[in-house]
Design a protein around this motif. Structure first.
Motif, PDB file in Angstrom:
ATOM      1  N   SER A  53       0.840  -1.200   0.000  1.00  7.50           N
ATOM      2  CA  SER A  53       0.000   0.000   0.000  1.00  7.50           C
ATOM      3  C   SER A  53       0.875   1.250   0.000  1.00  7.50           C
ATOM      4  O   SER A  53       0.612   2.212  -0.732  1.00  7.50           O
ATOM      5  CB  SER A  53      -0.922  -0.001   1.224  1.00  7.50           C
TER       6      SER A  53
ATOM      7  N   ALA B  56       4.911   5.230  -5.456  1.00  5.80           N
ATOM      8  CA  ALA B  56       5.136   5.130  -6.900  1.00  5.80           C
ATOM      9  C   ALA B  56       4.499   6.292  -7.640  1.00  5.80           C
ATOM     10  O   ALA B  56       5.085   6.847  -8.586  1.00  5.80           O
ATOM     11  CB  ALA B  56       4.598   3.796  -7.419  1.00  5.80           C
ATOM     12  N   THR B  57       3.293   6.676  -7.227  1.00  6.73           N
ATOM     13  CA  THR B  57       2.643   7.823  -7.867  1.00  6.73           C
ATOM     14  C   THR B  57       3.313   9.131  -7.448  1.00  6.73           C
ATOM     15  O   THR B  57       3.447  10.055  -8.252  1.00  6.73           O
ATOM     16  CB  THR B  57       1.157   7.861  -7.505  1.00  6.73           C
TER      17      THR B  57
ATOM     18  N   PHE C 256       1.587   2.753 -10.712  1.00  9.22           N
ATOM     19  CA  PHE C 256       0.638   2.158  -9.759  1.00  9.22           C
ATOM     20  C   PHE C 256       0.243   0.753 -10.199  1.00  9.22           C
ATOM     21  O   PHE C 256       0.206  -0.176  -9.394  1.00  9.22           O
ATOM     22  CB  PHE C 256      -0.601   3.050  -9.654  1.00  9.22           C
TER      23      PHE C 256
ATOM     24  N   LEU D 297       0.778  -2.871  -8.386  1.00  8.30           N
ATOM     25  CA  LEU D 297      -0.392  -3.717  -8.166  1.00  8.30           C
ATOM     26  C   LEU D 297      -0.170  -5.112  -8.737  1.00  8.30           C
ATOM     27  O   LEU D 297      -0.547  -6.123  -8.117  1.00  8.30           O
ATOM     28  CB  LEU D 297      -1.620  -3.072  -8.810  1.00  8.30           C
TER      29      LEU D 297
ATOM     30  N   LYS E 179       2.519   1.685  -3.469  1.00 10.97           N
ATOM     31  CA  LYS E 179       1.628   2.232  -4.490  1.00 10.97           C
ATOM     32  C   LYS E 179       1.508   3.746  -4.357  1.00 10.97           C
ATOM     33  O   LYS E 179       1.471   4.476  -5.358  1.00 10.97           O
ATOM     34  CB  LYS E 179       0.259   1.558  -4.396  1.00 10.97           C
ATOM     35  N   ILE E 180       1.444   4.222  -3.126  1.00 12.22           N
ATOM     36  CA  ILE E 180       1.390   5.673  -2.914  1.00 12.22           C
ATOM     37  C   ILE E 180       2.699   6.322  -3.358  1.00 12.22           C
ATOM     38  O   ILE E 180       2.707   7.333  -4.068  1.00 12.22           O
ATOM     39  CB  ILE E 180       1.101   5.976  -1.435  1.00 12.22           C
TER      40      ILE E 180
ATOM     41  N   SER F 227       1.872   7.929 -13.712  1.00 10.10           N
ATOM     42  CA  SER F 227       1.471   7.569 -12.354  1.00 10.10           C
ATOM     43  C   SER F 227       0.608   6.311 -12.353  1.00 10.10           C
ATOM     44  O   SER F 227       0.796   5.418 -11.523  1.00 10.10           O
ATOM     45  CB  SER F 227       0.719   8.739 -11.705  1.00 10.10           C
ATOM     46  N   LEU F 228      -0.325   6.236 -13.295  1.00  8.36           N
ATOM     47  CA  LEU F 228      -1.167   5.043 -13.395  1.00  8.36           C
ATOM     48  C   LEU F 228      -0.356   3.813 -13.766  1.00  8.36           C
ATOM     49  O   LEU F 228      -0.597   2.705 -13.260  1.00  8.36           O
ATOM     50  CB  LEU F 228      -2.277   5.271 -14.427  1.00  8.36           C
TER      51      LEU F 228
END
Length: 255
Positions: free
Chosen positions: A178, A184-185, A234, A238, A181-182, A230-231
């Motif tokens: 979690s 990475a963006t 993310f 994931l 993921k934050i 960013s996507l």
């Protein structure tokens, strides 16, 4: 991961509807292109200017990945040290929280003064925005380890090192991902901000040049590129999470 792609058509449909409304509203209101270009003009600029934009995109990607890797390493190492050494955690953790209250946009010029216009201040900026979510997420994950399992392993003769590597670290992986993921963006945002410090290439440089010349279409090209990067980052985290934490993937599939 499969469920994410299956549900992806819903936000994609909403996004397409927004673009259509944007196109129609700009045409009806006769908004000048320098103020707000329609999506079709932005797409045309992205295609026609791809050759010149590609080098800026590559520079930002490389800077983001390098800064994210450093931030991840520092964040995870900090979390492990604070977890294994509680007396240090009580002293340092409040300072980590305070460090996040310093605006990066204010700190960035100081980094240039201290370290020059090279890559070092840029990596420091990205590291500062990346390491904190990972540290906090990992610490929360370590604390979520069931106490009964700890007692069982200690009764079985496990050392503190075995307790950490075989129990606490595996249990922290969902929380750790979690944080990843934050971060990475955030790494893309940090890279763009760092490029405003005086880089020779990058999306931040491209955006600055486009804004100063009132090329609003190019500014939107840069904005959409940042969003897509960013996507992509993310989604990569994931995917790695679904591959490394098989038991969580199975639970999500059953839900």
């Amino acid at each position: 991961m499969i469920n994410v792609f299956r549900k992806g058509w819903r936000p994609a449909s909403v996004l397409l509807l927004l673009f259509i409304l944007w196109e129609v509203a700009v045409a009806i209101a006769e908004v000048p292109n320098w103020l707000l270009p329609p999506p079709t003009d932005i797409v045309q600029e992205a295609i026609s200017g791809w050759t010149g934009f590609r080098q800026h995109l590559q520079s930002t990607v490389m800077l983001s990945l390098l800064g994210f890797a450093i931030g991840t390493g520092i964040g995870l190492l900090t979390a492990v040290l604070l977890h294994l050494l509680p007396f240090i955690r009580e002293s340092v953790y409040p300072l980590l929280i305070l460090s996040q209250n310093v605006p990066i946009i204010v700190l960035a010029p100081l980094l240039v003064v201290w370290f020059g216009f090279g890559i070092l201040p840029k990596l420091i900026v990205i590291t500062l925005v990346c390491f904190f979510p990972i540290t906090v997420a990992a610490l929360d994950g370590f604390r979520q380890t069931p106490e009964e399992l700890k007692h069982y392993m200690l009764m079985a003769g496990a050392s503190k090192g075995q307790l950490f590597w075989k129990l606490e670290l595996p249990y922290s992986l969902p929380s750790l991902f979690s944080g990843l993921k934050i971060s990475a963006t955030y790494s893309v945002m940090g890279a763009v901000i760092s490029e405003w410090l005086g880089a020779k290439a990058g999306i931040g440089v491209y955006m600055t040049l486009a804004s100063s010349s009132f090329r609003t279409d190019r500014v939107f090209v840069a904005i959409f590129a940042i969003m897509l990067l960013s996507l992509l980052f993310f989604g990569s985290i994931l995917l790695a999470e679904s591959l490394l934490i098989k038991w969580k993937s199975r639970e999500s599939a059953r839900k």
